[in-house]
Structure formats: structure tokens, C-alpha cells
Design a protein around this motif. Structure first.
Motif, mmCIF file in Angstrom:
data_model
loop_
_atom_site.group_PDB
_atom_site.id
_atom_site.type_symbol
_atom_site.label_atom_id
_atom_site.label_comp_id
_atom_site.label_asym_id
_atom_site.label_seq_id
_atom_site.Cartn_x
_atom_site.Cartn_y
_atom_site.Cartn_z
ATOM 1 N N VAL A 47 1.942 -11.425 2.349
ATOM 2 C CA VAL A 47 1.976 -10.102 2.975
ATOM 3 C C VAL A 47 1.623 -10.253 4.451
ATOM 4 C CG1 VAL A 47 0.994 -7.783 3.031
ATOM 5 C CG2 VAL A 47 1.336 -8.948 0.835
ATOM 6 N N ASN A 48 2.442 -9.648 5.306
ATOM 7 C CA ASN A 48 2.146 -9.604 6.739
ATOM 8 C C ASN A 48 1.658 -8.213 7.115
ATOM 9 O OD1 ASN A 48 2.895 -12.283 7.451
ATOM 10 N ND2 ASN A 48 5.055 -11.708 7.372
ATOM 11 N N VAL A 49 0.646 -8.181 7.992
ATOM 12 C CA VAL A 49 0.061 -6.899 8.425
ATOM 13 C C VAL A 49 0.116 -6.797 9.938
ATOM 14 C CG1 VAL A 49 -1.463 -6.805 6.408
ATOM 15 C CG2 VAL A 49 -2.289 -7.855 8.528
ATOM 16 N N ASP A 50 0.114 -5.547 10.440
ATOM 17 C CA ASP A 50 0.115 -5.337 11.886
ATOM 18 C C ASP A 50 -1.299 -5.480 12.441
ATOM 19 O OD1 ASP A 50 -1.247 -2.969 11.307
ATOM 20 O OD2 ASP A 50 0.492 -1.674 11.667
ATOM 21 N N ALA A 51 -1.468 -5.188 13.730
ATOM 22 C CA ALA A 51 -2.766 -5.376 14.385
ATOM 23 C C ALA A 51 -3.857 -4.508 13.768
ATOM 24 C CB ALA A 51 -2.637 -5.079 15.874
ATOM 25 N N GLY A 52 -3.453 -3.410 13.112
ATOM 26 C CA GLY A 52 -4.422 -2.531 12.479
ATOM 27 C C GLY A 52 -4.684 -2.861 11.024
ATOM 28 N N GLY A 53 -4.066 -3.941 10.534
ATOM 29 C CA GLY A 53 -4.259 -4.340 9.145
ATOM 30 C C GLY A 53 -3.371 -3.617 8.159
ATOM 31 N N VAL A 54 -2.388 -2.882 8.652
ATOM 32 C CA VAL A 54 -1.479 -2.138 7.774
ATOM 33 C C VAL A 54 -0.311 -3.037 7.367
ATOM 34 C CG1 VAL A 54 0.018 -0.119 7.565
ATOM 35 C CG2 VAL A 54 -2.102 0.021 8.904
ATOM 36 N N PRO A 55 0.003 -3.165 6.082
ATOM 37 C CA PRO A 55 1.098 -4.038 5.648
ATOM 38 C C PRO A 55 2.450 -3.597 6.213
ATOM 39 C CG PRO A 55 -0.308 -3.481 3.791
ATOM 40 C CD PRO A 55 -0.721 -2.591 4.929
ATOM 41 N N VAL A 56 3.208 -4.576 6.727
ATOM 42 C CA VAL A 56 4.539 -4.285 7.271
ATOM 43 C C VAL A 56 5.630 -5.100 6.585
ATOM 44 C CG1 VAL A 56 3.701 -3.548 9.534
ATOM 45 C CG2 VAL A 56 4.211 -5.978 9.133
ATOM 46 N N GLU A 57 5.249 -6.134 5.818
ATOM 47 C CA GLU A 57 6.261 -6.945 5.135
ATOM 48 C C GLU A 57 5.647 -7.641 3.921
ATOM 49 O OE1 GLU A 57 9.129 -10.884 5.800
ATOM 50 O OE2 GLU A 57 7.526 -10.405 7.226
ATOM 51 N N TYR A 58 6.386 -7.616 2.830
ATOM 52 C CA TYR A 58 6.035 -8.385 1.641
ATOM 53 C C TYR A 58 7.170 -9.363 1.425
ATOM 54 C CZ TYR A 58 5.220 -9.415 -3.337
ATOM 55 O OH TYR A 58 5.010 -10.044 -4.539
ATOM 56 N N GLY A 59 6.886 -10.660 1.537
ATOM 57 C CA GLY A 59 7.952 -11.641 1.513
ATOM 58 C C GLY A 59 7.843 -12.644 0.381
ATOM 59 N N ARG A 60 9.003 -13.015 -0.169
ATOM 60 C CA ARG A 60 9.096 -14.067 -1.172
ATOM 61 C C ARG A 60 10.165 -15.053 -0.706
ATOM 62 N NH1 ARG A 60 8.473 -9.312 -4.769
ATOM 63 N NH2 ARG A 60 10.677 -8.880 -4.373
ATOM 64 N N THR A 61 9.787 -16.329 -0.597
ATOM 65 C CA THR A 61 10.704 -17.362 -0.133
ATOM 66 C C THR A 61 10.701 -18.525 -1.112
ATOM 67 O OG1 THR A 61 10.277 -16.774 2.185
ATOM 68 C CG2 THR A 61 11.281 -18.924 1.767
ATOM 69 N N GLN A 109 0.837 -1.209 0.000
ATOM 70 C CA GLN A 109 0.000 0.000 0.000
ATOM 71 C C GLN A 109 0.871 1.259 0.000
ATOM 72 O OE1 GLN A 109 -2.961 -0.268 3.137
ATOM 73 N NE2 GLN A 109 -3.618 -2.313 2.489
ATOM 74 N N LEU A 110 1.813 1.281 -0.943
ATOM 75 C CA LEU A 110 2.702 2.421 -1.130
ATOM 76 C C LEU A 110 2.476 2.998 -2.521
ATOM 77 C CD1 LEU A 110 6.028 0.797 0.165
ATOM 78 C CD2 LEU A 110 4.510 2.310 1.463
ATOM 79 N N ALA A 111 3.073 4.155 -2.747
ATOM 80 C CA ALA A 111 3.092 4.708 -4.095
ATOM 81 C C ALA A 111 4.277 4.092 -4.842
ATOM 82 C CB ALA A 111 3.233 6.220 -4.050
ATOM 83 N N PRO A 112 4.126 3.801 -6.137
ATOM 84 C CA PRO A 112 5.244 3.251 -6.903
ATOM 85 C C PRO A 112 6.481 4.136 -6.766
ATOM 86 C CG PRO A 112 3.238 3.145 -8.188
ATOM 87 C CD PRO A 112 2.902 3.951 -6.955
ATOM 88 N N GLY A 113 7.599 3.517 -6.469
ATOM 89 C CA GLY A 113 8.846 4.262 -6.313
ATOM 90 C C GLY A 113 9.144 4.685 -4.896
ATOM 91 N N ASP A 114 8.190 4.496 -3.949
ATOM 92 C CA ASP A 114 8.477 4.808 -2.551
ATOM 93 C C ASP A 114 9.634 3.933 -2.055
ATOM 94 O OD1 ASP A 114 6.557 6.721 -2.366
ATOM 95 O OD2 ASP A 114 5.179 5.583 -1.087
ATOM 96 N N PRO A 115 10.402 4.421 -1.080
ATOM 97 C CA PRO A 115 11.560 3.641 -0.615
ATOM 98 C C PRO A 115 11.143 2.419 0.209
ATOM 99 C CG PRO A 115 11.303 5.618 0.716
ATOM 100 C CD PRO A 115 10.315 5.739 -0.411
ATOM 101 N N VAL A 116 11.852 1.325 -0.004
ATOM 102 C CA VAL A 116 11.646 0.114 0.790
ATOM 103 C C VAL A 116 13.008 -0.422 1.207
ATOM 104 C CG1 VAL A 116 9.456 -0.556 -0.262
ATOM 105 C CG2 VAL A 116 11.609 -1.331 -1.281
#
Length: 230
Positions: free
Chosen positions: A203-217, A111-118
Motif C-alpha cells: 500500500v502506498n500513502v500520500d504525505a498525510g498517510g492517506v492510502p492512494v494505491e494498493y498494488g499487487r505485482t 480505507q474505503l467502504a466495501p463496494g466503493d468504486p476503484v
């Protein structure tokens, strides 16, 4: 003679001289040990491969086959807890951490804008010292300031997220796909290029449902059994 060599190696494995994941001596060393030529050793190893006791990797040698690790996939995916529950010793090795612009797919997932820093963390997951997966975890660095430092100083993602204020998180869903190992993945996982991998994306989200991690394994296909919960 090759049958006698195979019997001797079976005994070595059953007695714990060679544990699951261990590399066996080279063909030359085994030939010297048993006083035979390498062709005879190769025949013995082929028999053990057929039995599923040994796996060979081109350019790497012969290894004792490991029992696949059960790895649950559900709303709470925790690497260290999963491995400990399976009776394995977990470990992670960070290969590279970078700050870069989010791709379109990462921006959408986080849920970021394209090009935002990660912050992208590339690493290797191990069970009992054997590599079982390579991963890339992507974090919204503006939303989680200090996550890059926390990842280098903590033992895992859960601890790193807790350090930057995310006390708990859950998985919204997991996508699983069969892929083939590229050259880099094969190198890290001690596989051959083109060997099968199981890739999970979530995708992992916090208690408020906000994404905190996008993972590929990408898991080595013969070392992990993914189990779906719920």
C-alpha cells in the motif's frame, strides 16, 4: 558435433549477436545452419541450458538467459528509477483499465467502504524489452478523480499520481509470497504455466498517510532479485 554447435552459439552470445532475453533461431533453422539433424541441435541447446546460458519455454522456444535485475523493496518503490539504477531500460505496457467496486481486501487496504468504486490498472513491466512482471494497481477513484485518464496518458504511476495532486508517496509495507504462474500470467511473461513467480503486495500513502494505491505485482522468478532496504 553438438559441442561445436554449443561453442558457436556461445560465441554468438558473447559477441552480442544474441542479447539477454533474445529468442534463438528454431531447432529447424539451427539444424539447417550447421548441416545437422534436430536431435544434434537439441543436444547442444541442452548443454547450454545446463550451463545457465539458455532457457527453454515449452511452445515458445529457446531464449538467451538474462541476468536477474536487482529490484529494491523499501519505503520508496519506484519502478522506473529502480530499473535505471540497475542499468536497465524500463517500460510499462497497460493491458486493461477498469472502474469497478472494491473487494473487501482492497477496501480495507485503501480505507474505503466495501463496494466503493476503484480504478484498477492491469499492466506489464519490462526491462530492456523483456517482460519481468505483471501488475494490478488499484486506486480510490473518488479520492483521486481523473486517475483513470492520467494512467493512460502518463508513463508511470508516479507521474499519474502527480497529475491528480499526489506529489509524493511512500510504501507502508510490502508482503512477499512465492506463487506459481497461472495461464494468463505465463502468456504475458513468456513462461510455462506453473513456473515460479514472486508476488509482492503493498500500500502506498500520500504525505498525510492517506492510502492512494494498493498494488499487487508478480515478478518472473528468474528475472528479478528483490532486495529489502532498511
Amino acid at each position: 558435433m553438438w559441442q561445436a554447435i554449443a561453442d558457436a552459439l556461445r560465441s554468438d552470445m558473447s559477441e552480442g549477436r544474441y542479447a539477454p532475453g533474445d529468442k534463438l533461431p528454431t531447432e529447424a533453422a539451427l539444424a539447417e545452419r550447421f548441416g545437422v539433424n534436430r536431435h544434434t541441435v537439441r543436444h547442444a541447446l541442452a548443454a547450454l541450458v545446463d550451463e545457465g546460458l539458455v532457457r527453454t519455454r515449452r511452445g515458445a522456444g529457446a531464449f538467451v538467459a538474462a541476468t536477474p535485475t536487482d529490484y529494491p523493496i523499501g519505503s520508496r518503490v519506484r519502478f522506473h528509477e529502480n530499473l535505471k539504477a540497475a542499468g536497465r531500460r524500463p517500460a510499462k505496457r497497460i493491458l486493461h483499465i477498469e472502474t469497478r467496486a472494491a473487494t473487501a481486501g482492497e477496501a480495507q487496504a485503501l480505507q474505503l467502504a466495501p463496494g466503493d468504486p476503484v480504478c484498477a490498472c492491469h499492466g506489464l513491466s519490462l526491462a530492456d524489452g523483456q517482460p519481468i512482471a505483471v501488475y494490478e494497481s488499484v486506486f480510490p477513484i473518488t479520492r483521486l478523480p481523473g486517475i483513470d485518464v492520467a494512467l493512460t496518458e502518463e508513463t508511470g504511476v508516479s507521474a499519474a499520481l502527480a497529475r491528480v495532486g499526489v506529489a509524493d508517496f511512500t510504501r507502508t509495507g510490502t508482503r512477499m509470497t512465492a506463487v506459481r504462474a497461472d495461464a494468463t500470467q505465463a502468456l504475458h511473461l513468456h513462461l510455462r504455466e506453473g513456473d515460479p513467480l514472486l508476488r509482492t503486495t503493498g500500500v502506498n500513502v500520500d504525505a498525510g498517510g492517506v492510502p492512494v494505491e494498493y498494488g499487487r505485482t508478480c515478478f518472473a522468478g528468474d528475472r528479478v532479485t528483490l532486495t529489502v532496504e532498511g
